[in-house]
Design an enzyme around this catalytic site. Sequence first.
Site, mmCIF file in Angstrom:
data_model
loop_
_atom_site.group_PDB
_atom_site.id
_atom_site.type_symbol
_atom_site.label_atom_id
_atom_site.label_comp_id
_atom_site.label_asym_id
_atom_site.label_seq_id
_atom_site.Cartn_x
_atom_site.Cartn_y
_atom_site.Cartn_z
ATOM 1 N N TYR A 55 0.825 -1.206 0.000
ATOM 2 C CA TYR A 55 0.000 0.000 0.000
ATOM 3 C C TYR A 55 0.863 1.262 0.000
ATOM 4 O O TYR A 55 1.558 1.554 0.971
ATOM 5 C CB TYR A 55 -0.932 0.025 1.212
ATOM 6 C CG TYR A 55 -1.867 -1.148 1.322
ATOM 7 C CD1 TYR A 55 -2.180 -1.950 0.218
ATOM 8 C CD2 TYR A 55 -2.450 -1.475 2.540
ATOM 9 C CE1 TYR A 55 -3.033 -3.031 0.338
ATOM 10 C CE2 TYR A 55 -3.313 -2.554 2.665
ATOM 11 C CZ TYR A 55 -3.596 -3.332 1.567
ATOM 12 O OH TYR A 55 -4.439 -4.400 1.689
ATOM 13 N N PRO A 205 -15.873 -4.404 2.075
ATOM 14 C CA PRO A 205 -17.202 -4.861 2.501
ATOM 15 C C PRO A 205 -18.348 -3.974 2.030
ATOM 16 O O PRO A 205 -19.497 -4.403 2.054
ATOM 17 C CB PRO A 205 -17.093 -4.849 4.030
ATOM 18 C CG PRO A 205 -16.086 -3.789 4.318
ATOM 19 C CD PRO A 205 -15.082 -3.896 3.208
ATOM 20 N N GLY A 209 -17.271 1.310 -2.381
ATOM 21 C CA GLY A 209 -18.071 2.533 -2.404
ATOM 22 C C GLY A 209 -19.460 2.366 -2.971
ATOM 23 O O GLY A 209 -20.333 3.199 -2.714
#
Length: 332
Positions: A55, A205, A209
């Site tokens: 990341y 989850p 968006g």
Amino acid sequence: MKTRQIGPFEVSAISLGCMNLSHAYGTPPSAEQGERVLLAALDAGVTMFDTAALYGFGANETLVGRVLKKHRNQFTLASKGGMAGVQFDDGIKRVIDGRPETIRKNCEDSLRRLQTEVIDLYYLHRWDKKVPIEDSVGAMSDLVRAGKVQALGLSEVSAATLRKAHAVHPISAVQTEYSLWTRNPEIAVLDACKELGTAFVAFSPVARGFLCDALQDVSTLDAKDIRRSMPRFAPDAYAANLKLLAPYKALAQEAGCTPAQLALAWLLHKAPHIVPIPGTTSVDHLHEDLAAADVKLSPELIAKVEDLINQQTVTGHRYSAQSASEVDTETF
């Protein structure tokens, strides 16, 4: 905050995925805003923070380490190796590499960036299919014996791969995309986790968006937003998927919660070994997400929402052909 179990750790039932503070969805927020989100999560009772070497090519681990090192004894720290940024002549590129020597180096690099002596939960970010899973997990188990890692996890693997890995060393968590519109874990790996005593950590989850009603026009996505390469976010497919939102929002209203809270509460109701890790760049959205832990859903409403959004009603695959080739998850 309600809690759930991951291996030896008791963690907040909804924990925090830190990726989008540094990676994947276009220009990330400022370091100051990232710090605000991390500290607000800690203050609100979040007790697991999930990051990875990949990341921001190390930037996310650096942020998490700098901001949270003073509070290290208050939370479970999860990170991932086996997929990281590698410097080439034409820039940094993502590389999947599960060789034992690479895993050892990834872990050392992560420990340094995270400013910690031990990573509580260390995942293999992707199974490198050129390397037997037993070899990669064997190297990770060496890290446990060396005291650098406490528990092991895998990301985006099938039930069969989980079982092979678990035979080498107990696997405390499997992390895979799981939401109303990505139901692949229901094929096999969710049940395999239950059988083996492995927690299932659900990333994306709220469907990147979509299930928070956060994106109406995909043409507004940043040029570097990873959703631009995902078939479900292609203009025609997304237009079809948007038709699901109005009835979905009506079900959220019926449940007395927001669309994002409905998506998270649905996961919590599915099984007690599931831990969702939504990500956000907004403190307000963070608090909204965490409040989903208190949302109660009736069996009737769960049936309605599952009938509305599932693998048959959603248009488009979750990954491009290239990305799909890099994971080991079961597909419908």
